[in-house]
Write a protein that holds these residues in place. Structure first.
Motif, mmCIF file in Angstrom:
data_model
loop_
_atom_site.group_PDB
_atom_site.id
_atom_site.type_symbol
_atom_site.label_atom_id
_atom_site.label_comp_id
_atom_site.label_asym_id
_atom_site.label_seq_id
_atom_site.Cartn_x
_atom_site.Cartn_y
_atom_site.Cartn_z
ATOM 1 N N VAL B 39 0.857 -1.194 0.000
ATOM 2 C CA VAL B 39 0.000 0.000 0.000
ATOM 3 C C VAL B 39 0.894 1.245 0.000
ATOM 4 O O VAL B 39 1.770 1.390 0.863
ATOM 5 N N TYR B 40 0.670 2.115 -0.982
ATOM 6 C CA TYR B 40 1.524 3.296 -1.159
ATOM 7 C C TYR B 40 0.659 4.551 -1.113
ATOM 8 O O TYR B 40 -0.213 4.739 -1.952
ATOM 9 N N TRP B 41 0.911 5.399 -0.115
ATOM 10 C CA TRP B 41 0.186 6.667 0.006
ATOM 11 C C TRP B 41 1.081 7.787 -0.507
ATOM 12 O O TRP B 41 2.237 7.908 -0.072
ATOM 13 N N GLU B 42 0.523 8.598 -1.380
ATOM 14 C CA GLU B 42 1.324 9.697 -1.945
ATOM 15 C C GLU B 42 0.521 10.987 -1.895
ATOM 16 O O GLU B 42 -0.692 10.980 -1.991
ATOM 17 N N LYS B 43 1.234 12.109 -1.729
ATOM 18 C CA LYS B 43 0.585 13.420 -1.594
ATOM 19 C C LYS B 43 0.087 13.983 -2.922
ATOM 20 O O LYS B 43 -0.796 14.813 -2.956
ATOM 21 N N TRP B 44 0.703 13.527 -4.010
ATOM 22 C CA TRP B 44 0.444 14.161 -5.304
ATOM 23 C C TRP B 44 -0.954 13.891 -5.844
ATOM 24 O O TRP B 44 -1.490 12.793 -5.717
ATOM 25 N N THR B 45 -1.480 14.937 -6.507
ATOM 26 C CA THR B 45 -2.723 14.783 -7.254
ATOM 27 C C THR B 45 -2.432 15.292 -8.670
ATOM 28 O O THR B 45 -1.293 15.607 -8.978
ATOM 29 N N GLY B 46 -3.430 15.386 -9.495
ATOM 30 C CA GLY B 46 -3.280 15.992 -10.826
ATOM 31 C C GLY B 46 -2.205 15.324 -11.661
ATOM 32 O O GLY B 46 -1.980 14.109 -11.581
ATOM 33 N N GLN B 47 -1.513 16.156 -12.448
ATOM 34 C CA GLN B 47 -0.522 15.651 -13.391
ATOM 35 C C GLN B 47 0.617 14.909 -12.672
ATOM 36 O O GLN B 47 1.054 13.846 -13.103
ATOM 37 N N GLU B 48 1.081 15.497 -11.551
ATOM 38 C CA GLU B 48 2.182 14.856 -10.809
ATOM 39 C C GLU B 48 1.757 13.473 -10.323
ATOM 40 O O GLU B 48 2.529 12.514 -10.374
ATOM 41 N N GLN B 50 -0.511 11.580 -11.679
ATOM 42 C CA GLN B 50 -0.641 10.692 -12.846
ATOM 43 C C GLN B 50 0.721 10.126 -13.242
ATOM 44 O O GLN B 50 0.841 8.949 -13.604
ATOM 45 N N GLU B 51 1.743 10.980 -13.190
ATOM 46 C CA GLU B 51 3.087 10.528 -13.582
ATOM 47 C C GLU B 51 3.596 9.459 -12.615
ATOM 48 O O GLU B 51 4.240 8.495 -13.026
ATOM 49 N N MET B 52 3.299 9.627 -11.328
ATOM 50 C CA MET B 52 3.735 8.615 -10.364
ATOM 51 C C MET B 52 2.941 7.331 -10.561
ATOM 52 O O MET B 52 3.474 6.234 -10.405
ATOM 53 N N LYS B 54 2.004 6.189 -13.346
ATOM 54 C CA LYS B 54 2.642 5.475 -14.473
ATOM 55 C C LYS B 54 3.813 4.631 -13.968
ATOM 56 O O LYS B 54 4.044 3.520 -14.426
ATOM 57 N N VAL B 55 4.576 5.204 -13.015
ATOM 58 C CA VAL B 55 5.716 4.464 -12.448
ATOM 59 C C VAL B 55 5.202 3.228 -11.710
ATOM 60 O O VAL B 55 5.753 2.124 -11.855
ATOM 61 N N VAL B 56 4.136 3.414 -10.936
ATOM 62 C CA VAL B 56 3.557 2.295 -10.182
ATOM 63 C C VAL B 56 3.084 1.212 -11.155
ATOM 64 O O VAL B 56 3.366 0.016 -10.964
ATOM 65 N N ASP B 57 2.406 1.643 -12.214
ATOM 66 C CA ASP B 57 1.908 0.667 -13.201
ATOM 67 C C ASP B 57 3.073 -0.082 -13.848
ATOM 68 O O ASP B 57 2.997 -1.296 -14.072
ATOM 69 N N ALA B 58 4.133 0.649 -14.139
ATOM 70 C CA ALA B 58 5.307 0.015 -14.754
ATOM 71 C C ALA B 58 5.898 -1.023 -13.799
ATOM 72 O O ALA B 58 6.291 -2.121 -14.224
ATOM 73 N N PHE B 59 5.942 -0.689 -12.524
ATOM 74 C CA PHE B 59 6.467 -1.648 -11.535
ATOM 75 C C PHE B 59 5.564 -2.885 -11.467
ATOM 76 O O PHE B 59 6.052 -4.009 -11.447
ATOM 77 N N ASN B 60 4.262 -2.632 -11.443
ATOM 78 C CA ASN B 60 3.323 -3.762 -11.348
ATOM 79 C C ASN B 60 3.424 -4.679 -12.571
ATOM 80 O O ASN B 60 3.238 -5.885 -12.460
ATOM 81 N N ARG B 61 3.733 -4.078 -13.727
ATOM 82 C CA ARG B 61 3.884 -4.885 -14.946
ATOM 83 C C ARG B 61 5.229 -5.606 -14.995
ATOM 84 O O ARG B 61 5.360 -6.643 -15.624
ATOM 85 N N SER B 62 6.232 -5.027 -14.285
ATOM 86 C CA SER B 62 7.604 -5.535 -14.413
ATOM 87 C C SER B 62 7.813 -6.881 -13.717
ATOM 88 O O SER B 62 8.822 -7.538 -13.944
ATOM 89 N N VAL B 68 1.609 -2.974 -6.249
ATOM 90 C CA VAL B 68 1.576 -1.713 -5.488
ATOM 91 C C VAL B 68 0.224 -1.051 -5.674
ATOM 92 O O VAL B 68 -0.196 -0.789 -6.793
ATOM 93 N N LYS B 69 -0.440 -0.832 -4.535
ATOM 94 C CA LYS B 69 -1.757 -0.170 -4.553
ATOM 95 C C LYS B 69 -1.507 1.303 -4.256
ATOM 96 O O LYS B 69 -1.131 1.660 -3.136
ATOM 97 N N TYR B 70 -1.695 2.122 -5.274
ATOM 98 C CA TYR B 70 -1.325 3.544 -5.185
ATOM 99 C C TYR B 70 -2.536 4.388 -4.792
ATOM 100 O O TYR B 70 -3.565 4.335 -5.458
ATOM 101 N N LEU B 71 -2.394 5.152 -3.717
ATOM 102 C CA LEU B 71 -3.499 6.005 -3.269
ATOM 103 C C LEU B 71 -3.024 7.432 -3.086
ATOM 104 O O LEU B 71 -2.029 7.683 -2.399
ATOM 105 N N SER B 72 -3.725 8.328 -3.745
ATOM 106 C CA SER B 72 -3.424 9.753 -3.593
ATOM 107 C C SER B 72 -4.155 10.239 -2.339
ATOM 108 O O SER B 72 -5.372 10.166 -2.269
ATOM 109 N N ILE B 73 -3.378 10.723 -1.349
ATOM 110 C CA ILE B 73 -3.979 11.036 -0.043
ATOM 111 C C ILE B 73 -3.645 12.482 0.329
ATOM 112 O O ILE B 73 -2.477 12.871 0.318
ATOM 113 N N SER B 74 -4.659 13.254 0.681
ATOM 114 C CA SER B 74 -4.352 14.612 1.170
ATOM 115 C C SER B 74 -3.917 14.504 2.624
ATOM 116 O O SER B 74 -4.345 13.609 3.343
ATOM 117 N N GLY B 75 -3.031 15.399 3.047
ATOM 118 C CA GLY B 75 -2.529 15.362 4.431
ATOM 119 C C GLY B 75 -1.810 14.060 4.705
ATOM 120 O O GLY B 75 -1.944 13.476 5.781
#
Lengths: 292, 439
Positions: B39-48, B50-52, B54-62, B68-75
């Motif tokens: 489980v991966y919590w990240e602060k970024w939203t929007g374009q930033e 989305q770019e992260m 893509k990295v997560v998806d690439a890792f999951n495919r690799s 990796v379960k990617y969640l955009s989290i405020s605070g």
């Protein structure tokens, strides 16, 4: 059905509320009181430090600034909101065509979420492009920088507080509609002018409602958080808008000083309690109950 | 038992069993059958964000062992701490560099050094300042996701021709001041039309002014806010406020639009120069692509040539919270992000420089920021400045921000503001050492 069985059934029906109260209110209350005597920082075992948090509060300059800001805000926002809400309620109590529409329009701002409200007012009070300053300039004033000037920022918050007076206005309106019409008729026969009727009939008759609304407004003002937090992060400029609840939040969630923040929470409770008791004491002479 | 009671009991039993079975499924962390879920919590939203993703998806495919379960989290910072306290933290969290030692002091982080060494990620892998900012001794608390360095952005159309190139732009603070005096414009009533430079814009690094004048904010390990260099920096700031008038500066700045909008003061020409991060170019490309600009290192005080080429550094970082359930797998993902091709792709998409020591020529050539080589050099400069490695840093930063506002609004003199800040910090520092800091 015997009385024991009845009692059991009664307790079972009340159980959801009792459980909710114990788990969601009583336990956190007791926990925060105990925490206020510790140096709890979420991930470490709390250590008992006695009254240290409370002693530190007394000498914490930022806390005293936040307390002063909050009290000044309360002193400005509560009377302004009360006068405005009563005035609007009186206007809405008039017998005019389309009153339901006016009532809905004046209540509408209360429904705007706090964060949306704060964002909106950032534009309204903008020193350069703001609607308010444009209007003030239009009538020949040299308007202040509401958001950037420490001398004016608190006033901005006080003015914004008035925006949310719709809730109180509605309660005043209900109170006004309960005032017996025969009192006004008697006053008319005596030749009373509108101001005299307001002063000697309306206000005394709705005084219990005023007391209720003032106490609620005091509690809300001491706890003010969302609007200043969004509009003035960190209490900028120069902590002139740093409120009690903002400092409490920062200590709890920014600096992870849960013990200190809990102590602040209990001090806030005591302040609210003292102000409420003071309001109740003052009301003894000025509030009129029909049963008296 | 009466039939009604039997029925009620049956319903209660069904609900209890149903909640136990379905509830587990609802709150389960496992996202993909047969794979370990991180489980991966990240602060970024929007374009930033989305770019992260893509990295997560690439890792999951690799690979097919970890998802990796990617969640955009405020605070994300506060929620990570609270979730850790509740015993259910994410396996990876994306926080800010300034918070790393605060989290470490709270005992909220996992030491990454043994896993990093095993993965071949050492100080040599990174630009030293970025690695050093996340480690102390043998302990490594975080690894970068995207870093940044900060430089002075200049509008050549708003400065005299002799200063309109990186080679000829003023190198010292004194020269910058003279240039600002020359080009700033005020109306007869004192209102500002254009500022050559404004220390309060964008106002994100008030902790950095002292260090840019040579101050050490933790002199001898003790927070020092009123050292001579910081006082000097704040006197310089007060100079701008006095020159234009505090009221004029406040009114002027209140008309500035958001940095991520076409109303940004640099893009609209309200300021001719602006201290800002490497990411600025991305916003210029979006909102005013035809705008001419260049970047230079922030000027240094004339009598401190040893500070030449300095820059403030910042980083977004990845940490593994203490109590994370999938530490090994979480680090495998973090290590994937550190791969040169992945890191360069992510940093380029975010408009940032790379934190890695080795950078491909293609990264520089294809980067959206035409001045990327400068920002890379600034990060490598021996004078690069990063937030102090102390869990107390956020308090120091907060007090300096307040002192800045007091000086900029003319409420206090620099010495007064900094002495007051120091007095407050002294009390807080004592409590911090007693209650929070690691022994």
């Amino acid at each position: 059905m015997n009385s024991r069985h009845e009692a059991r059934i009664g307790i079972l029906f009340a159980l959801p509320w009792i459980l909710g109260f114990v788990l969601l209110l009583a336990y956190p209350l007791v926990f925060s009181l105990v925490t206020s005597f510790t140096n709890f920082s979420v991930l470490r075992e709390p250590k008992w430090i006695g009254l240290s948090n409370y002693q530190e509060l007394m000498s914490d300059g930022v806390f005293l600034t936040a307390l002063q800001n909050t009290l000044l805000y309360t002193l400005g926002a509560v009377p302004l909101g009360t006068v405005l809400a009563i005035a609007l309620a009186m206007l809405l109590n008039a017998k005019v065509k389309g009153m339901a529409v006016y009532r809905a329009l004046l209540f509408l701002p209360t429904l705007v979420p706090m964060v949306a409200q704060a964002t909106l007012f950032l534009w309204v009070f903008n020193g350069d492009y703001g609607l308010l300053n444009a209007a003030l300039r239009g009538i020949g004033f040299s308007p202040p920088n509401w958001l950037g000037d420490p001398a004016w920022a608190k006033w901005t918050l006080i003015l914004i507080a008035a925006w949310g007076c719709g809730q109180a206005m509605l309660i005043y309106l209900a109170g006004l509609q309960d005032v017996p019409a025969n009192l006004y008729e008697a006053a008319d026969l005596d030749g009373a002018k509108p101001w005299h009727k307001t002063r000697h009939i309306t206000l005394p008759m709705i005084s219990p409602v005023i007391l209720f609304n003032v106490i609620m407004a005091i509690i809300g003002s001491i706890q003010v958080f969302a609007v200043p937090q969004v509009m003035f992060p960190g209490g900028a400029p120069a902590r002139s808008t740093y409120m009690f609840a903002m400092y409490l939040y920062d200590n709890a969630f920014l600096y992870q000083r849960m013990g200190y923040a809990s102590a602040m929470g209990w001090v806030m409770f005591l302040i609210i309690l003292a102000l409420t008791l003071a309001a109740l004491r003052l009301s003894e002479r000025h509030v009129h109950y029909e049963t008296q | 038992m009466r039939p009604q009671s039997k029925l009620a009991l049956l319903i209660v039993l069904i609900l209890t069993v149903g909640a136990a079975v379905l509830g587990e499924r609802v709150v389960s962390r496992e996202a993909s059958p047969g794979r370990v879920t991180v489980v991966y919590w990240e602060k970024w939203t929007g374009q930033e964000g989305q770019e992260m993703r893509k990295v997560v998806d690439a890792f999951n495919r690799s690979q097919d062992r970890i998802f990796v379960k990617y969640l955009s989290i405020s605070g994300v910072d506060q929620k990570t701490i609270l979730a850790s306290g509740g015993g259910n933290p994410p396996d990876v969290a994306g926080i800010w560099q300034e918070q790393v030692f605060q989290f470490a002091d709270l005992g909220a982080l996992t030491d990454l050094s043994p896993m990093a060494k095993a993965a071949g990620l050492t100080r040599e892998t990174y630009i030293p300042a970025y690695y050093d900012a996340l480690s102390e001794g043998d302990t490594l608390w975080a690894l970068p996701s995207t870093p940044a360095s900060i430089g002075l952005h200049v509008r050549p159309d708003l400065v005299p021709a002799e200063f309109a190139s990186p080679e000829t732009f003023p190198e010292t603070i004194e020269e910058l001041d003279a240039l600002s005096d020359r080009i700033s414009k005020q109306n007869a009533d004192g209102s500002l039309v254009m500022a050559g430079f404004l220390p309060s814009n964008p106002g994100w690094w008030h902790w950095g002014w002292g260090p840019l004048f040579g101050a050490d904010l933790f002199e001898g390990g003790k927070p020092t806010l009123n050292g001579p260099e910081t006082v000097r920096a704040f006197e310089w700031i007060a100079g701008y406020s006095k020159k234009f008038g505090p009221q004029a500066v406040q009114n002027f700045q209140s008309g500035f639009g958001n940095f991520a909008s076409p109303q940004d003061p640099f893009m609209t020409g309200k300021v001719a120069t602006e201290l800002n991060g490497v990411w600025k170019a991305i916003y210029i490309r979006v909102y005013q692509p035809e705008l001419e600009w260049f970047a230079v290192p922030m000027p240094y005080p004339k009598d401190r040539p040893d500070l030449k080429g300095h820059s403030l550094l910042s980083q977004d970082v990845l940490v593994i919270p203490r109590g994370a359930k999938r530490v090994k797998e979480a680090f495998e993902f973090i290590a994937f992000v550190q791969r040169q091709d992945v890191m360069e792709g992510l940093c380029s998409a975010h408009g940032k420089n790379s934190p890695l020591n080795e950078v491909t020529e293609a990264f520089f050539e294809n980067h959206p920021n035409k001045a990327i080589r400068l920002f890379d050099q600034l990060a490598r400069s021996p004078n690069a400045i990063y937030p102090s490695r102390s869990g107390f840093f956020p308090r120091v930063s907060g007090e300096l921000a307040n002192a800045f506002q007091e000086v900029n609004t003319g409420l206090k003199t620099p010495k007064q503001a900094l002495d007051d800040a120091q007095a407050r910090i002294d009390g807080l520092w004592k409590t911090y050492r007693e209650q929070v800091a690691r022994s």
